[in-house]
Motif scaffolding. Sequence first.
Motif, PDB file in Angstrom:
ATOM      1  N   ALA A  50      52.863  33.058  35.850  1.00 28.73           N
ATOM      2  CA  ALA A  50      53.375  34.351  36.315  1.00 28.73           C
ATOM      3  C   ALA A  50      52.382  35.461  36.019  1.00 28.73           C
ATOM      4  O   ALA A  50      52.181  36.372  36.840  1.00 28.73           O
ATOM      5  CB  ALA A  50      54.719  34.650  35.658  1.00 28.73           C
ATOM      6  N   ARG A  51      51.754  35.425  34.845  1.00 27.78           N
ATOM      7  CA  ARG A  51      50.773  36.443  34.495  1.00 27.78           C
ATOM      8  C   ARG A  51      49.522  36.337  35.366  1.00 27.78           C
ATOM      9  O   ARG A  51      48.917  37.353  35.728  1.00 27.78           O
ATOM     10  CB  ARG A  51      50.410  36.336  33.010  1.00 27.78           C
ATOM     11  CG  ARG A  51      51.556  36.701  32.059  1.00 27.78           C
ATOM     12  CD  ARG A  51      51.988  38.148  32.263  1.00 27.78           C
ATOM     13  NE  ARG A  51      53.120  38.524  31.412  1.00 27.78           N
ATOM     14  CZ  ARG A  51      54.372  38.599  31.832  1.00 27.78           C
ATOM     15  NH1 ARG A  51      54.681  38.288  33.096  1.00 27.78           N
ATOM     16  NH2 ARG A  51      55.344  38.978  31.019  1.00 27.78           N
ATOM     17  N   GLU A  52      49.126  35.122  35.711  1.00 29.68           N
ATOM     18  CA  GLU A  52      47.965  34.951  36.589  1.00 29.68           C
ATOM     19  C   GLU A  52      48.274  35.427  38.013  1.00 29.68           C
ATOM     20  O   GLU A  52      47.431  36.054  38.658  1.00 29.68           O
ATOM     21  CB  GLU A  52      47.512  33.486  36.616  1.00 29.68           C
ATOM     22  CG  GLU A  52      46.942  32.973  35.302  1.00 29.68           C
ATOM     23  CD  GLU A  52      45.721  33.738  34.847  1.00 29.68           C
ATOM     24  OE1 GLU A  52      44.875  34.099  35.689  1.00 29.68           O
ATOM     25  OE2 GLU A  52      45.607  33.994  33.623  1.00 29.68           O
ATOM     26  N   ILE A  53      49.476  35.157  38.487  1.00 33.94           N
ATOM     27  CA  ILE A  53      49.881  35.590  39.823  1.00 33.94           C
ATOM     28  C   ILE A  53      49.811  37.103  39.945  1.00 33.94           C
ATOM     29  O   ILE A  53      49.496  37.652  41.007  1.00 33.94           O
ATOM     30  CB  ILE A  53      51.304  35.075  40.140  1.00 33.94           C
ATOM     31  CG1 ILE A  53      51.279  33.554  40.333  1.00 33.94           C
ATOM     32  CG2 ILE A  53      51.884  35.758  41.381  1.00 33.94           C
ATOM     33  CD1 ILE A  53      52.659  32.927  40.378  1.00 33.94           C
ATOM     34  N   ALA A  54      50.094  37.799  38.841  1.00 34.48           N
ATOM     35  CA  ALA A  54      50.086  39.265  38.861  1.00 34.48           C
ATOM     36  C   ALA A  54      48.680  39.847  38.961  1.00 34.48           C
ATOM     37  O   ALA A  54      48.518  41.026  39.264  1.00 34.48           O
ATOM     38  CB  ALA A  54      50.775  39.804  37.608  1.00 34.48           C
ATOM     39  N   LYS A  55      47.662  39.025  38.718  1.00 31.35           N
ATOM     40  CA  LYS A  55      46.277  39.496  38.771  1.00 31.35           C
ATOM     41  C   LYS A  55      45.739  39.399  40.199  1.00 31.35           C
ATOM     42  O   LYS A  55      46.265  38.629  41.024  1.00 31.35           O
ATOM     43  CB  LYS A  55      45.390  38.648  37.860  1.00 31.35           C
ATOM     44  CG  LYS A  55      45.752  38.684  36.399  1.00 31.35           C
ATOM     45  CD  LYS A  55      44.860  37.731  35.610  1.00 31.35           C
ATOM     46  CE  LYS A  55      45.240  37.685  34.138  1.00 31.35           C
ATOM     47  NZ  LYS A  55      44.418  36.702  33.384  1.00 31.35           N
ATOM     48  N   PRO A  56      44.679  40.152  40.528  1.00 25.95           N
ATOM     49  CA  PRO A  56      44.004  39.945  41.811  1.00 25.95           C
ATOM     50  C   PRO A  56      43.533  38.493  41.909  1.00 25.95           C
ATOM     51  O   PRO A  56      43.162  37.882  40.899  1.00 25.95           O
ATOM     52  CB  PRO A  56      42.807  40.908  41.735  1.00 25.95           C
ATOM     53  CG  PRO A  56      43.201  41.940  40.746  1.00 25.95           C
ATOM     54  CD  PRO A  56      44.068  41.240  39.734  1.00 25.95           C
ATOM     55  N   GLU A  57      43.544  37.936  43.094  1.00 23.11           N
ATOM     56  CA  GLU A  57      43.218  36.522  43.270  1.00 23.11           C
ATOM     57  C   GLU A  57      41.857  36.162  42.687  1.00 23.11           C
ATOM     58  O   GLU A  57      41.676  35.075  42.121  1.00 23.11           O
ATOM     59  CB  GLU A  57      43.259  36.159  44.758  1.00 23.11           C
ATOM     60  CG  GLU A  57      43.138  34.670  45.017  1.00 23.11           C
ATOM     61  CD  GLU A  57      43.381  34.313  46.463  1.00 23.11           C
ATOM     62  OE1 GLU A  57      43.190  33.138  46.819  1.00 23.11           O
ATOM     63  OE2 GLU A  57      43.776  35.210  47.238  1.00 23.11           O
ATOM     64  N   SER A  58      40.909  37.070  42.785  1.00 21.33           N
ATOM     65  CA  SER A  58      39.559  36.796  42.294  1.00 21.33           C
ATOM     66  C   SER A  58      39.507  36.665  40.773  1.00 21.33           C
ATOM     67  O   SER A  58      38.551  36.123  40.217  1.00 21.33           O
ATOM     68  CB  SER A  58      38.601  37.905  42.727  1.00 21.33           C
ATOM     69  OG  SER A  58      39.000  39.152  42.183  1.00 21.33           O
TER      70      SER A  58
END
Length: 262
Positions: free
Chosen positions: A216-224
């Motif tokens: 969930a925390r990674e999804i919240a980041k820009p894809e790059s």
Amino acid sequence: MQEQKIYGRREGAVGHVVFNNPAKLNAVSLDMWDSFVGVLDDYEKDPTIRCVVVSGAGGKAFVSGADISKFESERANAEAQARYETISRRGYEALYEFSKPTIARITGYCIGGGMNLAACCDLRYCNDGARFGVPAARLGLGYGFLRIERLSRIVGLPRAMEFLFTAKQYSAQEALDMGLVHGVAPADGLDAMVDGITSAIAQNAPLTIGLAKAAAREIAKPESQQDHARLEKLAQACFDSEDYKEGRRAFMEKRKPAFQGR
């Protein structure tokens, strides 16, 4: 002896953090932020804690925001505000980055900093008398990117703009309708609602839940900026764990699994 403005208590596998300043509707000062981070750090290091509930004492407020009576001493100018921002941000980030599930148990006013705090939690439940708002525009405060972004991710950007532009307060039902909270209960039913959620979490596999939160925390980041390799390692760790073996055995034996987080 001075009463603790922030304190922790545990109930089995559930850690509680309580904002204990009811005379000021649990408004937060700098020293409270420092204590808050300390309690979270203790829970982070304790493998027997499966989730954390954040709440406010007194029943009239979750957190009503910053302690305005201390603005002259803590936030009187841009320099003082920068110091306050650094310390308060550490508190918000400690909660947002906490590796285990976090639940906001909201009674009464959830205003300003309280909204920021709730938005940093994974789940939010409130009583039917709860009130939500961001009064920054009535105080001339500058709201930073992360605070707006996190609120927008939960309720959508148009609704977040309404919060910020109007500084109005919203009811518990309105908060439920917009997806800000996951559930609303009568005042005497909120504990049972939250206990049901924490009980379910505590019985489930910690590594699997940790992976879900990390994703969930990674999804919240820009894809790059997303670290997919880290998530793959966490997923592999689940399959290599004793808990995975226990889950399979329990299923075959038609019993509840006893997960250990390893």
